[in-house]
Every structure is written in C-alpha cells, then in structure tokens.
Scaffold this active site. Structure first.
Site, mmCIF file in Angstrom:
data_model
loop_
_atom_site.group_PDB
_atom_site.id
_atom_site.type_symbol
_atom_site.label_atom_id
_atom_site.label_comp_id
_atom_site.label_asym_id
_atom_site.label_seq_id
_atom_site.Cartn_x
_atom_site.Cartn_y
_atom_site.Cartn_z
ATOM 1 N N LYS A 62 0.869 -1.186 0.000
ATOM 2 C CA LYS A 62 0.000 0.000 0.000
ATOM 3 C C LYS A 62 0.903 1.232 0.000
ATOM 4 O O LYS A 62 1.579 1.519 0.979
ATOM 5 C CB LYS A 62 -0.917 0.008 1.216
ATOM 6 C CG LYS A 62 -1.898 1.182 1.235
ATOM 7 C CD LYS A 62 -2.798 1.107 2.463
ATOM 8 C CE LYS A 62 -3.790 2.249 2.506
ATOM 9 N NZ LYS A 62 -4.652 2.188 3.722
ATOM 10 N N LYS B 57 -1.994 -1.635 -3.805
ATOM 11 C CA LYS B 57 -2.821 -0.429 -3.816
ATOM 12 C C LYS B 57 -1.919 0.801 -3.927
ATOM 13 O O LYS B 57 -1.000 0.941 -3.114
ATOM 14 C CB LYS B 57 -3.650 -0.363 -2.526
ATOM 15 C CG LYS B 57 -4.560 0.856 -2.428
ATOM 16 C CD LYS B 57 -5.299 0.877 -1.088
ATOM 17 C CE LYS B 57 -6.198 2.106 -1.007
ATOM 18 N NZ LYS B 57 -6.900 2.192 0.293
#
Length: 289
Positions: A152, A210
């Site tokens: 992320k 992400k």
C-alpha cells in the site's frame, strides 16, 4: 453523492440494502465496506471501532441477514475512528505500531462476529496480519479470511476516498498530515516483496497492491513470487481521472473503462476492487463487452 467521485455514494442502512440487491441481480456477490464515522465518535485510540453500538457492525449484520450468500470484506484500520486521522495510535510524535495491534485485533474480531467473511487490514502496521490471525483463531473464527493491504503506497490518488470518509490524516505531535512513515515509497518496488513475504508467512489469504493502475509492475512481480491470490485496489483517484476525462468528452467511458480493468487482469490480478464494478456488470448484462 461523493462530489470528487461522481456516481458513487455514501449509503445509509435503508438505501444500501436496495443497492446490494441491484448489484446481486447483475451477478456481483462480493462487497467491500467502509464506514464514514461522525467526528463526535472518534478518539485517540479508535475505541468506537469495536463498540457494540458501532453502526458499521450493525450494517454488516443487517446485510448478512438479508443476503447470507454474499461475501463481505471489511476495513481494519484506526483512521475512520481516530481523532488524529491516522491508521495507528499517535503519541509522542510517533505512530505506535505495537500499541496499535491490540486495537486492530479487537476490531477484526468484532467484524467477524458481525458476519464479515474476509478481514481487510489496511493500516500497514508491522505484524498485524499474524496478530489478527491469532486473535481470530482464538475466538473460533478460523474460516474468516484475511485480505492484506500488503503493498500500500503513500499515493497521491486517494483524495476522493478521503473526501468520502472524512478521514484525512491530521498534522499533530510533530507528525505531518500524510502517511509516509508507514505506507510505502512509490519509488520502491523491492519493498513490496519484503512486505509480501511477511504477510504470506503470517497467514494472509490474499495479498493486495494499492493503487492498482499505476502499480501494475508491482502486481506482476507479486503474482510471479506468491502462490496465493493477488488483489488490486483500483483506487478512487484512478477512477476519478477516467470519469473526468469521459465527462469532458476526451475518452469514451464504455470502451476505456473495460480496457482499464482488462489491463489489471493482464498484469496478473486475481481480484479487482474497483468503483467501476457495477458499471462493468451493467455493460456485461447488456452484451456490450
């Protein structure tokens, strides 16, 4: 409607059940839920995240009662519930990693009790996958999965999502209003493999990258190195850019949107989380794909 992400909405309980029903009719059976929490319910340690009266937990119960066959994926992090807007506890000018883990564990167990099928730890605290797995197992939720936000990145593309949740990080105690101390450097691909190995060994059932569209090389390298499903979160800013270009007549939505999702599959994605899911399903139902 979320102004920075047209076509997407905050849902109340009386409206979300109808929305889920319309999605199920289109063949969508997997839903990831995020809470927009009132400021008055937030505190330094996110205690409302596992409180009995938490509306998020109540909504999970109601959805599962009405649609027991759907798969519900949660969000586990402090930021929706934190008065500091960070994913971990803030104290002494630091994000306290180890002190945050018990809160994440309580949050995950409360969500599993409510009916969540797959826990989604998005906080990026070290060791949280193993901690949550142990807490779930001790409480008898051995079949509850974990979709870990593994790679992320501290991205510029989260803006519309933070508008939707009112959960932007706040500057406090010498900590800047960003998440760069615990999210990943966008220039660093090697770290994704390190984080992947940690989460894999701690018991994650999915590894997530992400954002998605701007990190397809990371998706590819994760797919090449791990034998569990790779999820890609096609984030709000990535979706908003395409929406804006199409609204201005610069691109055609019904061709550009499917091409975008196809590119993520080509890169190695097994699971796509996207705000375009319902639109894609509607095009498929019309035979337009």
């Amino acid at each position: 409607e979320i102004s920075s992400l047209p076509g997407n909405y905050r849902w109340s309980l009386d409206t979300v059940l109808g929305e889920i029903d319309s999605c199920v009719q289109l063949g969508l059976h997997n839903f990831i839920l995020f809470p927009a929490v009132e400021e008055a319910l937030k505190d330094k340690t996110g205690t409302h995240s596992y409180a009995e009266e938490n509306f998020y937990l109540h909504m999970i119960r109601e959805i599962k009662a009405r649609f027991p066959h759907v798969t519900l994926i949660s969000d586990v992090a402090l930021d929706p519930y934190s008065s500091d807007g960070h994913d971990g506890i803030v104290a002494g000018g630091k994000i306290l990693n180890d002190e945050t883990l018990p809160v994440l564990g309580k949050m995950a167990v409360a969500q599993a009790q409510a009916g969540i099928d797959i826990i989604g730890p998005s906080d990026m605290m070290d060791g949280r996958v193993g901690f949550i797995r142990d807490e779930l197992d001790q409480q008898g939720y051995t079949d509850t999965g974990i979709m870990s936000y593994t790679a992320k990145y501290a991205s510029a593309f989260y803006g519309p999502f933070r508008d939707a949740l009112d959960s932007a990080p706040k500057a406090s105690e010498d900590i800047p209003a960003d998440k760069k101390t615990y999210q990943m450097d966008p220039a660093n691909k090697v770290e994704a493999l390190r984080e992947g190995a940690l989460d894999y060994n701690e018991g994650a059932d999915f590894l997530m990258v992400k954002p998605a569209l701007h990190y397809m090389d990371v998706i590819h390298v994760m797919k090449e190195n791990f034998d569990i499903p790779i999820a890609a979160y096609h984030v709000s800013g990535e979706c908003a850019m395409l929406k804006a270009a199409c609204a201005n007549g610069w691109l055609d939505y019904e061709t550009a949107m499917p091409e975008t999702l196809t590119a993520l599959v080509r890169a190695g994605t097994d699971v796509i989380i996207t705000y375009f899911a319902k639109d894609f399903a509607e095009l498929n139902a019309k035979g337009s794909l």
